[in-house]
Design a protein around this motif. Structure first.
Motif, PDB file in Angstrom:
ATOM      1  N   UNK B  59       0.817  -1.219   0.000  1.00  0.00           N
ATOM      2  CA  UNK B  59       0.000   0.000   0.000  1.00  0.00           C
ATOM      3  C   UNK B  59       0.848   1.266   0.000  1.00  0.00           C
ATOM      4  N   UNK B  60       1.814   1.358   0.882  1.00  0.00           N
ATOM      5  CA  UNK B  60       2.589   2.594   0.990  1.00  0.00           C
ATOM      6  C   UNK B  60       4.034   2.268   1.329  1.00  0.00           C
ATOM      7  N   UNK B  84      -2.284  -5.661  12.258  1.00  0.00           N
ATOM      8  CA  UNK B  84      -3.701  -5.603  12.642  1.00  0.00           C
ATOM      9  C   UNK B  84      -4.496  -6.585  11.799  1.00  0.00           C
ATOM     10  N   UNK B  86      -6.478  -5.971   9.275  1.00  0.00           N
ATOM     11  CA  UNK B  86      -6.480  -5.721   7.836  1.00  0.00           C
ATOM     12  C   UNK B  86      -5.269  -4.945   7.327  1.00  0.00           C
ATOM     13  N   UNK B  87      -4.394  -4.464   8.223  1.00  0.00           N
ATOM     14  CA  UNK B  87      -3.198  -3.751   7.769  1.00  0.00           C
ATOM     15  C   UNK B  87      -1.974  -4.160   8.591  1.00  0.00           C
ATOM     16  N   UNK B  89       2.172  -2.730   9.383  1.00  0.00           N
ATOM     17  CA  UNK B  89       3.179  -1.668   9.225  1.00  0.00           C
ATOM     18  C   UNK B  89       4.572  -2.212   9.499  1.00  0.00           C
ATOM     19  N   UNK B 107       3.776  -0.230   4.344  1.00  0.00           N
ATOM     20  CA  UNK B 107       2.481  -0.651   4.842  1.00  0.00           C
ATOM     21  C   UNK B 107       1.854  -1.598   3.830  1.00  0.00           C
ATOM     22  N   UNK B 110      -5.179  -5.577   3.304  1.00  0.00           N
ATOM     23  CA  UNK B 110      -6.202  -6.218   2.472  1.00  0.00           C
ATOM     24  C   UNK B 110      -6.794  -5.191   1.509  1.00  0.00           C
ATOM     25  N   UNK B 111      -7.151  -5.636   0.318  1.00  0.00           N
ATOM     26  CA  UNK B 111      -7.743  -4.751  -0.686  1.00  0.00           C
ATOM     27  C   UNK B 111      -9.131  -5.261  -1.072  1.00  0.00           C
ATOM     28  N   UNK B 112     -10.119  -5.070  -0.211  1.00  0.00           N
ATOM     29  CA  UNK B 112     -11.450  -5.597  -0.523  1.00  0.00           C
ATOM     30  C   UNK B 112     -12.123  -4.808  -1.644  1.00  0.00           C
ATOM     31  N   UNK B 113     -13.063  -5.438  -2.300  1.00  0.00           N
ATOM     32  CA  UNK B 113     -13.885  -4.715  -3.279  1.00  0.00           C
ATOM     33  C   UNK B 113     -14.724  -3.691  -2.528  1.00  0.00           C
ATOM     34  N   UNK B 114     -14.651  -2.426  -2.959  1.00  0.00           N
ATOM     35  CA  UNK B 114     -15.432  -1.338  -2.350  1.00  0.00           C
ATOM     36  C   UNK B 114     -15.878  -0.400  -3.454  1.00  0.00           C
ATOM     37  N   UNK B 216      -1.672   1.507  -6.023  1.00  0.00           N
ATOM     38  CA  UNK B 216      -3.112   1.430  -6.269  1.00  0.00           C
ATOM     39  C   UNK B 216      -3.507   0.154  -7.001  1.00  0.00           C
ATOM     40  N   UNK B 217      -2.524  -0.662  -7.343  1.00  0.00           N
ATOM     41  CA  UNK B 217      -2.765  -1.925  -8.044  1.00  0.00           C
ATOM     42  C   UNK B 217      -2.540  -3.088  -7.085  1.00  0.00           C
ATOM     43  N   UNK B 218      -3.007  -4.257  -7.486  1.00  0.00           N
ATOM     44  CA  UNK B 218      -2.767  -5.462  -6.702  1.00  0.00           C
ATOM     45  C   UNK B 218      -1.765  -6.353  -7.440  1.00  0.00           C
TER      46      UNK B 218
END
Lengths: 271, 271
Positions: B59-60, B84, B86-87, B89, B107, B110-114, B216-218
């Motif tokens: 993610x970052x 945690x 879902x994330x 660090x 970081x 998880x990248x759920x569909x939203x 921003x990609x998986x």
């Protein structure tokens, strides 16, 4: 103004041994379920900035929000990772009950006179006095700021099905007024609401997970500002699978770019 | 392509105890006075990404370049700071001869569909095949990439006294081709030349001091790209007393935003 300002009380750091400080959460800057993120960023920034070993002007700050922070005491470790002739790098960790709740890095350095060029310019908006203050019926950190949206206010008379603009431009002043300094500026780099609630025009679960700020002003520049309002603008490029980006600028009223910040924001769909 | 690609050799990490790796600088990705910054970023990213305790999608990433890196061995420490639901660090440090040369945080999550929304769009430029490759007579990391400037190339027939545009848009392909993955993408977020040489139209002393990348990609998105070129664009807002900001976007050829990055760049006037 002065040492009794709520912001100064909320960012108080008590020395607790070499490279270690104790801080406390502040009800005055409380958010819905934790401290105002800008206050956490300001505390981590100050843990390096106020450290006796710090050398140079603030340049860059990254804060990673690792876990929820409960009301009470926080311990901050701030260590110089490397000091060079003209720059100095720091590593910081915030702990609560022995568990890491935030990590951060900061960079300081000399700011010599060099070639300068400023291709970006401040948004063209009505003066602070000519924009109404955002009404806020609640308590906590939002009360501590006089926010005046010239563009993209976070309240909607009627929700549209189409996503709204992610861009907001607003005047920001501390309430009560407080003279600008770097600890205050560090907090302001996280003052912008998550763009997700602007585009969706509704409250959803969201929170900043990583914030990076770059400082373009010096201590002398900030001292000259006193407590005049600053102009902020924030926008986003992409909202995708639970996270969106966000970029912001903070301008002095006379059109000088003080800081830029970038963040990654966690969001979920409303229940 | 394959495990013998120079990039894979240059980003090789040898396990050296718990949370510790050994890496080596690579002549193939050498810059004028140190390693290509993107390679340092890729090594620090990989030290967390390839760690057996890593959970979730990238993610970052923030990388702070603290000091010059000499040819030879580097030791990297990568530790999970907090995991945690879902994330997750991470904190990383790169050492050379026991001295810190770079710090980093990363970081994952998880990248759920939203809800999704993509207000930014890819720059409108001619296809990769229709833009000539930037000539490069030298050796080192620039040879490892086929860079094709559609806008803002860093060569000037005649210098103007006025600052040039800080914006560049270019196609980027690995040479020889290499299938895209996150270690490669992490390197690409630092592929853009310091904007200072674009606006001044001349070489000056400069170097990235802090770099933050948002993904921003998986992994599935990147796998689908194979070795097709990506489109990059970079710009800057302010050049002020020795430092300038820089923001960049990396797009797939079919118009998907893969990553955004932001950096603070040190510069000095030419001697």
């Amino acid at each position: 103004m002065g040492i009794d300002h709520l912001f100064d009380l909320a960012t108080e750091l008590k020395p607790a041994g070499e490279d270690r400080w104790i801080a406390h959460t502040s009800d005055a800057y409380w958010n819905m379920v934790g401290p105002f993120g800008g206050l956490v960023g300001a505390l981590l920034f100050k843990s390096a900035y106020a450290h006796p070993k710090r050398e140079g002007q603030p340049l860059a700050l990254t804060v990673n929000f690792c876990a929820a922070i409960a009301k009470g005491e926080m311990s901050i470790e701030a260590r110089p990772a490397r000091s060079n002739r003209s720059t100095q790098h720091w590593t910081m960790t915030m702990l609560q009950d022995g568990e890491c709740v935030a990590t951060a890095t900061a960079m300081f350095g000399k700011r010599p006179e060099t070639f300068a060029h400023r291709p970006a310019s401040a948004p063209d908006v009505p003066a602070f006095e000519d924009v109404p203050r955002m009404p806020w019926p609640g308590s906590g950190w939002i009360e501590r700021f006089d926010l005046r949206f010239a563009e993209g206010q976070p309240f909607w008379a009627e929700r549209s099905e189409e996503p709204s603009s992610a861009r907001s431009t607003l005047w920001i002043a501390a309430d009560p007024p407080r003279a600008m300094d770097f600890v205050g500026l560090a907090a302001l780099t996280d003052i912008f609401f998550g763009r997700i609630i602007h585009v969706r025009q509704q409250m959803v679960p969201f929170g900043t997970v990583s914030l990076t700020s770059y400082f373009h002003a010096t201590e002398a520049d900030l001292s000259a500002l006193g407590s005049t309002p600053v102009l902020g603008t924030a926008d986003a490029r992409i909202f995708e699978r639970g996270f969106h980006d966000q970029s912001a600028e903070l301008w002095s009223a006379d059109g000088r770019l003080l800081a830029t910040s970038h963040q990654l924001v966690y969001y979920r769909d409303p229940a």
